[in-house]
Design a protein around this motif. Structure first.
Motif, mmCIF file in Angstrom:
data_model
loop_
_atom_site.group_PDB
_atom_site.id
_atom_site.type_symbol
_atom_site.label_atom_id
_atom_site.label_comp_id
_atom_site.label_asym_id
_atom_site.label_seq_id
_atom_site.Cartn_x
_atom_site.Cartn_y
_atom_site.Cartn_z
ATOM 1 N N ALA A 115 -2.998 -25.776 -64.582
ATOM 2 C CA ALA A 115 -3.522 -24.533 -64.013
ATOM 3 C C ALA A 115 -3.097 -23.327 -64.845
ATOM 4 C CB ALA A 115 -3.040 -24.375 -62.567
ATOM 5 N N ALA A 116 -1.851 -23.339 -65.312
ATOM 6 C CA ALA A 116 -1.366 -22.242 -66.150
ATOM 7 C C ALA A 116 -2.135 -22.192 -67.469
ATOM 8 C CB ALA A 116 0.127 -22.403 -66.403
ATOM 9 N N GLN A 117 -2.401 -23.347 -68.061
ATOM 10 C CA GLN A 117 -3.186 -23.384 -69.292
ATOM 11 C C GLN A 117 -4.607 -22.883 -69.046
ATOM 12 O OE1 GLN A 117 -3.076 -27.158 -71.293
ATOM 13 N NE2 GLN A 117 -0.856 -27.284 -71.291
ATOM 14 N N ALA A 118 -5.185 -23.253 -67.902
ATOM 15 C CA ALA A 118 -6.535 -22.801 -67.576
ATOM 16 C C ALA A 118 -6.582 -21.289 -67.426
ATOM 17 C CB ALA A 118 -7.005 -23.481 -66.289
ATOM 18 N N ALA A 119 -5.550 -20.709 -66.797
ATOM 19 C CA ALA A 119 -5.512 -19.258 -66.613
ATOM 20 C C ALA A 119 -5.393 -18.540 -67.951
ATOM 21 C CB ALA A 119 -4.352 -18.888 -65.702
ATOM 22 N N ARG A 120 -4.687 -19.134 -68.884
ATOM 23 C CA ARG A 120 -4.583 -18.543 -70.221
ATOM 24 C C ARG A 120 -5.908 -18.660 -70.968
ATOM 25 N NH1 ARG A 120 -0.288 -21.188 -74.203
ATOM 26 N NH2 ARG A 120 -1.728 -22.934 -73.870
ATOM 27 N N LYS A 121 -6.617 -19.762 -70.779
ATOM 28 C CA LYS A 121 -7.841 -20.018 -71.528
ATOM 29 C C LYS A 121 -9.050 -19.293 -70.943
ATOM 30 C CE LYS A 121 -10.178 -23.842 -73.847
ATOM 31 N NZ LYS A 121 -10.147 -25.303 -74.110
ATOM 32 N N TRP A 122 -9.095 -19.154 -69.608
ATOM 33 C CA TRP A 122 -10.252 -18.532 -68.950
ATOM 34 C C TRP A 122 -9.795 -17.411 -68.013
ATOM 35 C CZ3 TRP A 122 -9.988 -24.132 -68.505
ATOM 36 C CH2 TRP A 122 -10.735 -24.789 -69.503
ATOM 37 N N PRO A 123 -9.188 -16.359 -68.534
ATOM 38 C CA PRO A 123 -8.630 -15.293 -67.699
ATOM 39 C C PRO A 123 -9.677 -14.545 -66.871
ATOM 40 C CG PRO A 123 -8.692 -14.615 -70.000
ATOM 41 C CD PRO A 123 -9.014 -16.083 -69.977
ATOM 42 N N ASP A 124 -10.920 -14.516 -67.322
ATOM 43 C CA ASP A 124 -11.951 -13.798 -66.574
ATOM 44 C C ASP A 124 -12.431 -14.570 -65.352
ATOM 45 O OD1 ASP A 124 -11.846 -11.750 -68.427
ATOM 46 O OD2 ASP A 124 -13.502 -12.547 -69.628
ATOM 47 N N ASP A 125 -12.146 -15.867 -65.297
ATOM 48 C CA ASP A 125 -12.590 -16.700 -64.175
ATOM 49 C C ASP A 125 -11.526 -16.870 -63.101
ATOM 50 O OD1 ASP A 125 -15.173 -17.282 -65.208
ATOM 51 O OD2 ASP A 125 -14.291 -18.776 -66.551
ATOM 52 N N ILE A 126 -10.273 -16.608 -63.448
ATOM 53 C CA ILE A 126 -9.158 -16.891 -62.537
ATOM 54 C C ILE A 126 -8.456 -15.586 -62.168
ATOM 55 C CG2 ILE A 126 -6.973 -18.122 -62.268
ATOM 56 C CD1 ILE A 126 -8.033 -20.219 -64.203
ATOM 57 N N SER A 127 -8.364 -15.324 -60.866
ATOM 58 C CA SER A 127 -7.803 -14.056 -60.384
ATOM 59 C C SER A 127 -6.318 -14.130 -60.065
ATOM 60 C CB SER A 127 -8.567 -13.585 -59.141
ATOM 61 O OG SER A 127 -8.540 -14.580 -58.125
ATOM 62 N N SER A 128 -5.839 -15.301 -59.661
ATOM 63 C CA SER A 128 -4.416 -15.474 -59.347
ATOM 64 C C SER A 128 -4.056 -16.945 -59.453
ATOM 65 C CB SER A 128 -4.074 -14.933 -57.952
ATOM 66 O OG SER A 128 -4.735 -15.682 -56.949
#
Length: 261
Positions: A115-128
């Motif tokens: 999840a942390a890697q996903a937030a780094r890779k797709w910051p515009d899709d993940i709010s928190s």
């Protein structure tokens, strides 16, 4: 609660959609499972968490990575990079289902690292982001898995199976294959450095102290909207008969829901 399949013909994923109760709004949450036997042990608690969030007005999607659970693929085909792409597909699927422009992501153990890697890779899709007892250092986690498997001797069951190169190499851990490729990916996990690069709100909750945790707690304490809490509760990903079999960590679940709200 609606079970269904999504993804592509080549990468068919099984998911369960919990629509927001009471009509809800556009708040949405993708849940990222842990790996292997930890997923089996924690499944009941994660279903309960999804139900609680649905009752609070969140659209929730739980899903199995390719090669795990009820998704397509063989278990030896599961990789962390592949699972990361599965998270992206789950995010897009939930956005379509809920009408949300972005989602929150909750991950447990390896799921939290992904999840942390996903937030780094797709910051515009993940709010928190909610990280529940994340694997902070993958090399230590891998050794923990091997030691646990070696220590649990079952009458009539021999040592861990070793896999041929055609099956990805590696060995069995608690009934699940850790291929050479997956072992290498586990060893490369470094959530501490990943979290330091994130700009979105992050809540990390843990039930036991581990090396590197203090660094993350310090990092999160300096950010608005982020935080870390250590809560004394049962490790739902590891069952020890009869002490914590089937136990749901209600305190942890309620705290996650409270932070989300």
């Amino acid at each position: 609660m609606t079970p269904f399949y999504f993804g592509s013909r080549e990468r068919r994923l099984f998911g369960v959609y919990h629509p927001a109760q009471g009509g809800g709004g556009s708040r949405a949450v993708v849940m990222c499972y842990p790996w292997g036997y930890e997923y089996v042990n924690a499944h009941r608690s994660l279903v309960k968490l999804a139900s609680l969030l649905s009752q609070e007005g969140y659209h929730v999607l739980r899903f199995d990575y390719f090669g795990t659970g009820d998704s397509a693929g063989e278990d030896h085909e599961m990789t962390l990079q592949g699972s990361l792409s599965d998270i992206s597909m789950a995010i897009e699927e939930l956005k379509d289902l809920s009408g949300a422009d972005h989602v929150s992501v909750i991950g447990l153990r390896v799921g939290a690292a992904l999840a942390a890697q996903a937030a780094r890779k797709w910051p515009d899709d993940i709010s928190s982001l909610v990280l529940w007892d994340p694997i902070l250092k993958g090399a230590e986690y891998l050794q923990e898995l091997y030691l646990l498997d070696d220590s649990m001797r079952i009458p009539g069951v021999g040592p861990a199976a070793q896999f041929s190169p055609e099956r990805g190499g590696g060995r069995e851990v608690m009934g699940f294959p850790v291929t050479d490729a997956l072992a290498s990916e586990f060893s490369g996990l470094d959530v501490v450095s990943t979290i330091s690069e994130l700009k979105l709100p992050v809540f990390m909750v843990a039930i036991r102290p581990v090396p590197g945790q203090a660094d993350v707690a310090y990092e999160l304490s300096s950010r608005d909207g982020s935080g870390f809490e250590l809560i004394d509760d049962q490790p739902v990903w590891h069952e020890e008969w009869p002490d914590n079999v089937g136990v749901i960590p209600v305190t942890v679940l309620n705290r996650i829901v409270s932070w989300m709200n």
